[in-house]
Design an enzyme around this catalytic site. Sequence first.
Site, PDB file in Angstrom:
ATOM      1  CG  ASN A 131      -5.089   3.443   9.082  1.00 36.96           C
ATOM      2  OD1 ASN A 131      -5.233   2.438   8.385  1.00 36.96           O
ATOM      3  ND2 ASN A 131      -4.551   4.556   8.626  1.00 36.96           N
ATOM      4  NE  ARG A 162      -3.154   2.664   2.697  1.00 32.85           N
ATOM      5  CZ  ARG A 162      -3.145   3.502   3.731  1.00 32.85           C
ATOM      6  NH1 ARG A 162      -2.567   3.169   4.867  1.00 32.85           N
ATOM      7  NH2 ARG A 162      -3.742   4.664   3.649  1.00 32.85           N
ATOM      8  CD  GLU A 199      -1.374   4.169   8.130  1.00 33.73           C
ATOM      9  OE1 GLU A 199      -1.125   4.665   9.253  1.00 33.73           O
ATOM     10  OE2 GLU A 199      -1.537   4.847   7.101  1.00 33.73           O
ATOM     11  CE1 TYR A 232       0.256   3.592  13.727  1.00 35.15           C
ATOM     12  CE2 TYR A 232      -1.791   4.364  12.732  1.00 35.15           C
ATOM     13  CZ  TYR A 232      -0.476   3.935  12.611  1.00 35.15           C
ATOM     14  OH  TYR A 232       0.100   3.842  11.364  1.00 35.15           O
ATOM     15  CD1 TRP A 242       2.771  11.744   9.675  1.00 34.08           C
ATOM     16  CD2 TRP A 242       3.035  13.139   7.945  1.00 34.08           C
ATOM     17  NE1 TRP A 242       2.314  11.108   8.534  1.00 34.08           N
ATOM     18  CE2 TRP A 242       2.460  11.936   7.462  1.00 34.08           C
ATOM     19  CE3 TRP A 242       3.298  14.157   7.011  1.00 34.08           C
ATOM     20  CZ2 TRP A 242       2.152  11.725   6.110  1.00 34.08           C
ATOM     21  CZ3 TRP A 242       2.982  13.945   5.660  1.00 34.08           C
ATOM     22  CH2 TRP A 242       2.421  12.752   5.232  1.00 34.08           C
ATOM     23  CG  HIS A 255      -0.901   9.063   3.292  1.00 35.61           C
ATOM     24  ND1 HIS A 255      -1.051   7.717   3.567  1.00 35.61           N
ATOM     25  CD2 HIS A 255      -0.495   9.608   4.468  1.00 35.61           C
ATOM     26  CE1 HIS A 255      -0.745   7.467   4.831  1.00 35.61           C
ATOM     27  NE2 HIS A 255      -0.399   8.600   5.399  1.00 35.61           N
ATOM     28  CD  GLU A 298      -4.628   7.768  10.042  1.00 36.35           C
ATOM     29  OE1 GLU A 298      -4.147   8.839  10.444  1.00 36.35           O
ATOM     30  OE2 GLU A 298      -4.261   6.664  10.469  1.00 36.35           O
TER      31      GLU A 298
HETATM   32  C1  BGC Z   1      -0.624   7.965   9.243  1.00 36.22           C
HETATM   33  C2  BGC Z   1       0.828   7.739   8.902  1.00 36.22           C
HETATM   34  C3  BGC Z   1       1.674   8.021  10.124  1.00 36.22           C
HETATM   35  C4  BGC Z   1       1.273   7.037  11.211  1.00 36.22           C
HETATM   36  C5  BGC Z   1       2.073   7.181  12.496  1.00 36.22           C
HETATM   37  C6  BGC Z   1      -1.024   7.376  10.568  1.00 36.22           C
HETATM   38  O1  BGC Z   1      -1.910   8.236  11.181  1.00 36.22           O
HETATM   39  O2  BGC Z   1      -1.440   7.489   8.219  1.00 36.22           O
HETATM   40  O3  BGC Z   1       1.159   8.563   7.836  1.00 36.22           O
HETATM   41  O4  BGC Z   1       3.027   7.946   9.872  1.00 36.22           O
HETATM   42  O5  BGC Z   1      -0.073   7.266  11.548  1.00 36.22           O
HETATM   43  O6  BGC Z   1       1.912   8.433  13.062  1.00 36.22           O
END
Ligand code: BGC
Length: 570
Positions: A363, A132, A431, A365, A487, A177, A222
């Site tokens: 995604n 991807r 992700e 995290y 970022w 993106h 996102e």
């Molecule tokens: C984003 C990525 C970023 C990752 C870690 C995601 O929100 O799609 O571009 O690097 O998180 O922060």
Amino acid sequence: MTRFRKTSPFQTYTRDYIHFVTILVFLVSFNAQTVSAQGAGGYVYKQFQNPVRDRLIHGLFSSNFTWGVATSAYQIEGAWNEDQRGETIWDTFSHEPGRIVDNANGDIACNSYHKIDEDVALLKELQVKHYRFSIAWSRILPDGTLNKINQAGIVYYRRLINALVEAEIEPVVTLFHWDLPQALQDIGGWSNEILTVYFKNYAELCFLEYGDWVKRWITFNEPSIFAKAGHEHGVHAPGLKHQGTTVYRVAHTIIKAHAKVWHTYDNKYRASQKGQVGITLVSSWAQPSTKWQVDIMAAERYLQFEFGWFAHPLMVNGDYPSVMKTQILEKSIGQGLSSSRLPSFTEEEKVLLRGTVDFLGVNYYTTKLISAWRSDAWPPGYEEDQDLKAWHDESWPKSGASWQKCVPWGFRLLLNWVKHEYGNPPIYVTETGVAEKLNDQDEPKLKDVWRVQYFVSHINELLKAYKLDGVNVQGFSAWTLMDNFEWQDGYSTRFGLYHVDFKSPARTRTAKSSAKKYNEIVTGNGFPVPVSKLRYIPQFKPDMAFGAAPRAPMVPVFHDNDEGIQPEFR
Ligand code: BGC
């Protein structure tokens, strides 16, 4: 003379009975209202009270499950001013001193623009089925419009796609993106509705050029983070801090642009190209901090503001979640405005929006604890509009980023919420990954046991979602192939399966332990060995406090290695 009517025992019984039934009906309907206000979040929260969820299970994903890794153009390509690539908002933003840690930028990044073969070699080593990546809009349309098509850019992505196809790796393409052409920001960026037309033209060019090979298109990555970080908090490009206003307008245009692109594909390309168009959304799992209804409802509000903001119009009824509409209207009126800061869709637009997601990219995290909280901040912004507090439990394992604590079980709960809220759509996890702090001067940490733990525990939760809960999950992409431009953190925060040496002009890539572990999971299609043989056996920490919840969900801790039981390296 007043005559007192004597009540017969039968009448008393009937009256009491009627009272009883009235109260019962009231209670049942009140409860039904609050239960429905708790939404899918309340349902999932209650269903997963049992801490048994934290054990690893063994088992396989379906035989057509697709494994991959993800990257994005600005984070890896470099070559920012080569071959007539147009500037993007991230070039502008990162070139402004003070915006990015160490004043870093993506001018060279991983230099992937010049390293197609090297990158494809890594993908082959991992034995993934798909890759991807994202296309930089301004590399093929320097000012974002069809005024000029940049052949060098077209050729670059064609070469990348050809190399992937030759290696039998499916290209999965994200169209946006976050790296908007600067020329389009100059006319107002996503606040300007004309961008729906420019985005559609750009997408259509990609379908024409690459649609014979690309069968999965992701319109936006996102959009909630793009809208908030770039237009409300000002920590991402374009760096605006417009409290509670631009954030909603930007999202509004993005939602319409997505639908326009989906219809274009559906009407003109689907029959011949036979692909699919989806969108990638993100949310933390929102765990109510107590069993109180108000906190359960607040957690549901969080999910609706973060995920439902985009998914509800596109997947449910063409309109924003009702809780967003009522909250923002109430706050706007309270501010003395005559209408809501949240724009509204016309009836025709609603018809065009709904049902425009062939697959959902998810995604994940981290997880947050949520409690209801009336905010009086002035003027109200995106956060204040929600009337809640969100925070991390301090005892959850840390990562290298302050915004991320590692909470594998939250992944499973989020996936279950998506299943219940949207009728079990096809999901690709596009992700997940874990942050590590590392500066250029530091020795690379190639034995990244914490990342191995992160992927094992999170992919295991994904397996539970698939096998035990029936979530319709069809693929997984690890974030990310290699260390890259993170970022606002520049190169000080790493997520890669491969270490990249940013000191060396060669940008040498070296596999970390997590790359090897991921390859094992990919080739095993999950966890083929019985639980007792799994290398990382989670133990429960029975003393783990968990807000005010009486039953404490546990965090898995890995005991059979002596490095990094809990990754803490900030
Ligand atoms: C984003 C990525 C970023 C990752 C870690 C995601 O929100 O799609 O571009 O690097 O998180 O922060």
